[in-house]
Design a protein around this motif. Structure first.
Motif, short mmCIF file in Angstrom:
data_model
loop_
_atom_site.label_atom_id
_atom_site.label_comp_id
_atom_site.label_asym_id
_atom_site.label_seq_id
_atom_site.Cartn_x
_atom_site.Cartn_y
_atom_site.Cartn_z
N THR A 22 0.84 -1.19 0.00
CA THR A 22 0.00 0.00 0.00
C THR A 22 0.88 1.24 0.00
N ALA A 23 0.48 2.19 -0.83
CA ALA A 23 1.18 3.47 -0.92
C ALA A 23 0.14 4.59 -0.85
N ALA A 24 0.60 5.80 -0.59
CA ALA A 24 -0.27 6.97 -0.60
C ALA A 24 0.06 7.78 -1.84
N ASP A 25 -0.98 8.29 -2.53
CA ASP A 25 -0.73 9.14 -3.68
C ASP A 25 -0.52 10.58 -3.21
N ALA A 26 -0.41 11.51 -4.14
CA ALA A 26 -0.13 12.90 -3.80
C ALA A 26 -1.20 13.54 -2.93
N PHE A 27 -2.40 12.97 -2.95
CA PHE A 27 -3.51 13.49 -2.14
C PHE A 27 -3.68 12.69 -0.85
N THR A 28 -2.71 11.86 -0.51
CA THR A 28 -2.67 10.96 0.64
C THR A 28 -3.75 9.88 0.59
N THR A 29 -4.28 9.62 -0.60
CA THR A 29 -5.23 8.53 -0.78
C THR A 29 -4.46 7.23 -0.83
N GLU A 30 -4.88 6.25 -0.02
CA GLU A 30 -4.20 4.96 -0.01
C GLU A 30 -4.51 4.20 -1.30
N THR A 31 -3.47 3.64 -1.90
CA THR A 31 -3.56 2.91 -3.16
C THR A 31 -2.81 1.60 -3.03
N GLU A 32 -3.44 0.51 -3.47
CA GLU A 32 -2.76 -0.78 -3.48
C GLU A 32 -1.98 -0.93 -4.78
N ILE A 33 -0.78 -1.48 -4.65
CA ILE A 33 0.11 -1.70 -5.79
C ILE A 33 0.63 -3.14 -5.71
N VAL A 34 0.75 -3.77 -6.87
CA VAL A 34 1.30 -5.13 -6.90
C VAL A 34 2.66 -5.13 -7.59
N LEU A 35 3.55 -5.96 -7.06
CA LEU A 35 4.82 -6.25 -7.72
C LEU A 35 4.66 -7.62 -8.37
N VAL A 36 5.08 -7.74 -9.63
CA VAL A 36 5.04 -9.02 -10.34
C VAL A 36 6.38 -9.24 -11.03
N ARG A 37 6.73 -10.50 -11.24
CA ARG A 37 7.95 -10.85 -11.94
C ARG A 37 7.77 -10.58 -13.43
N CYS A 38 8.86 -10.17 -14.08
CA CYS A 38 8.88 -9.87 -15.51
C CYS A 38 10.20 -10.40 -16.07
N ASP A 39 10.15 -10.96 -17.27
CA ASP A 39 11.37 -11.49 -17.90
C ASP A 39 12.31 -10.40 -18.38
N GLU A 40 11.82 -9.18 -18.51
CA GLU A 40 12.65 -8.06 -18.94
C GLU A 40 13.26 -7.36 -17.73
N GLU A 41 14.38 -6.68 -17.94
CA GLU A 41 15.03 -5.94 -16.85
C GLU A 41 14.09 -4.87 -16.34
N PRO A 42 13.97 -4.64 -15.07
CA PRO A 42 14.83 -5.14 -14.00
C PRO A 42 14.38 -6.46 -13.38
N GLY A 43 13.41 -7.14 -14.00
CA GLY A 43 12.96 -8.44 -13.49
C GLY A 43 11.71 -8.38 -12.64
N VAL A 44 11.31 -7.17 -12.25
CA VAL A 44 10.10 -6.95 -11.46
C VAL A 44 9.44 -5.68 -12.00
N GLU A 45 8.11 -5.69 -12.03
CA GLU A 45 7.35 -4.48 -12.42
C GLU A 45 6.31 -4.20 -11.34
N ALA A 46 5.86 -2.95 -11.27
CA ALA A 46 4.84 -2.54 -10.31
C ALA A 46 3.66 -1.93 -11.06
N TRP A 47 2.46 -2.31 -10.63
CA TRP A 47 1.22 -1.83 -11.25
C TRP A 47 0.18 -1.55 -10.17
N PRO A 48 -0.71 -0.59 -10.40
CA PRO A 48 -1.84 -0.43 -9.48
C PRO A 48 -2.62 -1.75 -9.43
N ASN A 49 -3.19 -2.05 -8.30
CA ASN A 49 -3.88 -3.32 -8.08
C ASN A 49 -5.33 -3.27 -8.56
N THR A 50 -5.56 -2.66 -9.71
CA THR A 50 -6.93 -2.58 -10.22
C THR A 50 -6.97 -2.71 -11.73
N CYS A 51 -7.95 -3.45 -12.21
CA CYS A 51 -8.20 -3.59 -13.64
C CYS A 51 -8.69 -2.25 -14.20
#
Length: 137
Positions: A22-51
């Motif tokens: 969980t992170a806070a955005d510029a307005f201090t709104t809590e936002t969930e973020i996921v880390l996932v493995r990726c075959d490209e460098e750096p090997g991990v990517e981060a995305w908001p936890n929402t479709c």
């Protein structure tokens, strides 16, 4: 040294699944973020936890479903590339996940995105324990 806050060790990000924080955005709104493995460098990517289709959470606390290098939306089955965030199928086709900037250095993942401040491992309502599910579809 990476210019950001340490989120997790790379080893904590499952090969198939996600690491939730969980992170806070510029307005201090809590936002969930996921880390996932990726075959490209750096090997991990981060995305908001929402479709992008209906803001459905990918990781509900037990890890996002990841299959063949794509994050699967549990509601309608749209699939997002773990490395680019692009979706080319289902109701979310033609969209892509907003980028969350990270750096990987010395086996650790750092949140370096100026739009977010790291709060804690796990989801918004969690007690600070990150999800590290190895389950996938």
């Amino acid at each position: 040294m990476a210019d950001g806050t340490k989120v997790a060790d790379v080893d904590e990000v499952p090969e198939s699944g996600s690491y939730l924080f969980t992170a806070a955005d510029a307005f201090t709104t809590e936002t969930e973020i996921v880390l996932v493995r990726c075959d490209e460098e750096p090997g991990v990517e981060a995305w908001p936890n929402t479709c992008t289709h209906e803001r459905q959470r990918f990781d509900r606390g037990d890890g996002a479903a990841v299959r063949d290098g794509e994050i699967v939306c549990p509601r309608h089955g749209s699939m997002f590339d773990v490395c680019s965030g692009a979706c080319d199928n289902g109701p979310a086709a033609g969209t892509e996940l907003p980028d969350v900037e990270i750096e990987v250095e010395s086996g650790s993942v750092f949140l370096t995105d100026d739009n977010y401040s790291f709060l804690h491992a796990g989801g918004i309502d969690d007690d600070g324990h990150g999800s590290t599910s190895h389950i996938s579809l």
